[in-house]
Design an enzyme around this catalytic site. Structure first.
Site, PDB file in Angstrom:
ATOM      1  N   ASP A  37       0.815  -1.258   0.131  1.00  0.00           N
ATOM      2  CA  ASP A  37      -0.076   0.084  -0.066  1.00  0.00           C
ATOM      3  C   ASP A  37       0.734   1.095  -0.072  1.00  0.00           C
ATOM      4  O   ASP A  37       1.949   1.197  -0.321  1.00  0.00           O
ATOM      5  CB  ASP A  37      -0.896   0.122   1.169  1.00  0.00           C
ATOM      6  CG  ASP A  37      -0.280  -0.288   2.510  1.00  0.00           C
ATOM      7  OD1 ASP A  37       0.876   0.311   2.556  1.00  0.00           O
ATOM      8  OD2 ASP A  37      -0.957  -0.743   3.369  1.00  0.00           O
ATOM      9  N   SER A  38       0.348   2.381   0.464  1.00  0.00           N
ATOM     10  CA  SER A  38       1.050   3.438   0.230  1.00  0.00           C
ATOM     11  C   SER A  38       2.267   3.665   1.100  1.00  0.00           C
ATOM     12  O   SER A  38       3.136   4.861   0.545  1.00  0.00           O
ATOM     13  CB  SER A  38      -0.008   4.716   0.977  1.00  0.00           C
ATOM     14  OG  SER A  38      -0.363   4.435   2.247  1.00  0.00           O
ATOM     15  N   ILE A  39       2.674   3.107   2.136  1.00  0.00           N
ATOM     16  CA  ILE A  39       3.872   3.268   2.538  1.00  0.00           C
ATOM     17  C   ILE A  39       5.113   2.707   1.586  1.00  0.00           C
ATOM     18  O   ILE A  39       6.064   3.187   1.854  1.00  0.00           O
ATOM     19  CB  ILE A  39       3.913   1.980   3.942  1.00  0.00           C
ATOM     20  CG1 ILE A  39       2.994   2.509   5.006  1.00  0.00           C
ATOM     21  CG2 ILE A  39       5.391   2.037   4.462  1.00  0.00           C
ATOM     22  CD1 ILE A  39       2.846   1.635   6.214  1.00  0.00           C
TER      23      ILE A  39
END
EC number: 3.1.1.-
Length: 288
Positions: A36-38
């Site tokens: 995901d965004s991490i």
């Protein structure tokens, strides 16, 4: 500065966990990342979604000072881990239309901000599901074979570090849409089982050195503290953190069993405890 300290903690935990399991002198040809965004370095840029960061003020601390689609002012953990492994300073997003074949050799990230293990999460957010990331990974391996040969593809599959990072969006957002089907414990278990299934599928495609991040203390992110933490105290959302801990409690032994069952190395990377301790006792980690 706070975000940089947290990013650095994630990097050190991931790399040191891998080194303990695999040995410090192992040569790693590439870093391949899902999640995901991490870990997203720009895969959402051309998607029909509101979840993108390719505009100011994002990127103000990135080399050159421009927004790349990273969910950060600068680099993200996938970049920092790639640098720590001696590969590249910035890990390319696989969906970048300007990538050349040689850009693929040191690894890529398929991560998409807003996604999760639950397919509904990506559908709600109009982003790339982790399962579709596996489809793109198969395409990536085909490109490596076409441009660099079967032996290079075999080397990448057998010796690269594969990193899987997800669950926060499922826990923080999608559970509310699934509460009619699951209670908190059963949903966390469903996510953990989905993560294990993802690792199995990744292993079937040839990956042999796989690390999976634990859930983070997602109940301590600013939104959760503001909405659920109390007007004066702004404490962490404990029920949400309990879901994250349940996810971890189910995932860790399942990955240990998978590591014994399958050839290669499969590791559980516990980032929850360190991050929670940083949140609860920030002075232990210096002034930031």
């Amino acid at each position: 500065m706070k975000l940089q300290i947290i990013w650095l903690a994630l990097v050190l935990i991931a790399v040191e966990t891998y080194a303990v399991k695999q040995g410090k002198n192992v040569t790693i040809p590439a870093l391949i990342v899902f999640g995901d965004s991490i870990m997203d370095t720009g895969n959402n840029n051309n998607l029909p979604t509101l979840l993108k960061c390719n505009f100011p003020p994002y990127g103000k601390d990135y080399p050159g000072g421009f927004a790349t689609g990273r969910f950060s002012d600068g680099r993200v953990p996938s970049d920092l881990i790639a640098e720590k492994l001696g590969l590249v300073k910035t890990l390319p997003a696989y969906m970048n239309p300007y990538l050349k074949p040689h850009d693929l050799l040191k690894g890529v990230t398929f991560a998409s901000g807003g996604t999760g293990y639950d397919p509904l999460t990506a559908k709600i957010m109009s982003v790339i599901s982790v399962w579709d990331q596996l489809i793109y990974f198969k395409e990536y391996i085909s490109k490596i074979k076409r441009h660099f040969g079967e032996e290079k593809a075999k080397d990448i599959l057998e010796h690269s570090f594969f990193l899987v990072v997800s669950s926060s969006n499922d826990l923080a957002h999608t559970y509310l849409a699934q509460a009619h089907r699951y209670d908190r414990t059963s949903y966390a278990n469903f996510l953990a089982d989905s993560a294990v299934h993802f690792v199995r599928e990744l292993h079937k495609l040839g990956a042999r050195k796989i690390g999976v991040f634990s859930a983070v203390p997602v109940g301590c992110v600013p939104l959760q503290r503001t909405v659920f933490g109390g007007f004066f105290t702004r404490g962490c959302n404990q029920p949400l953190n309990n879901m994250a801990k349940q996810f971890n409690a189910r995932l860790s032994p399942a990955l240990d069993s998978l590591d014994k069952e399958l050839d290669g190395v499969i590791i559980y990377i516990n980032v929850y405890d360190t991050l929670f301790d940083m949140i609860q006792h920030p002075k232990k980690y210096g002034r930031f």
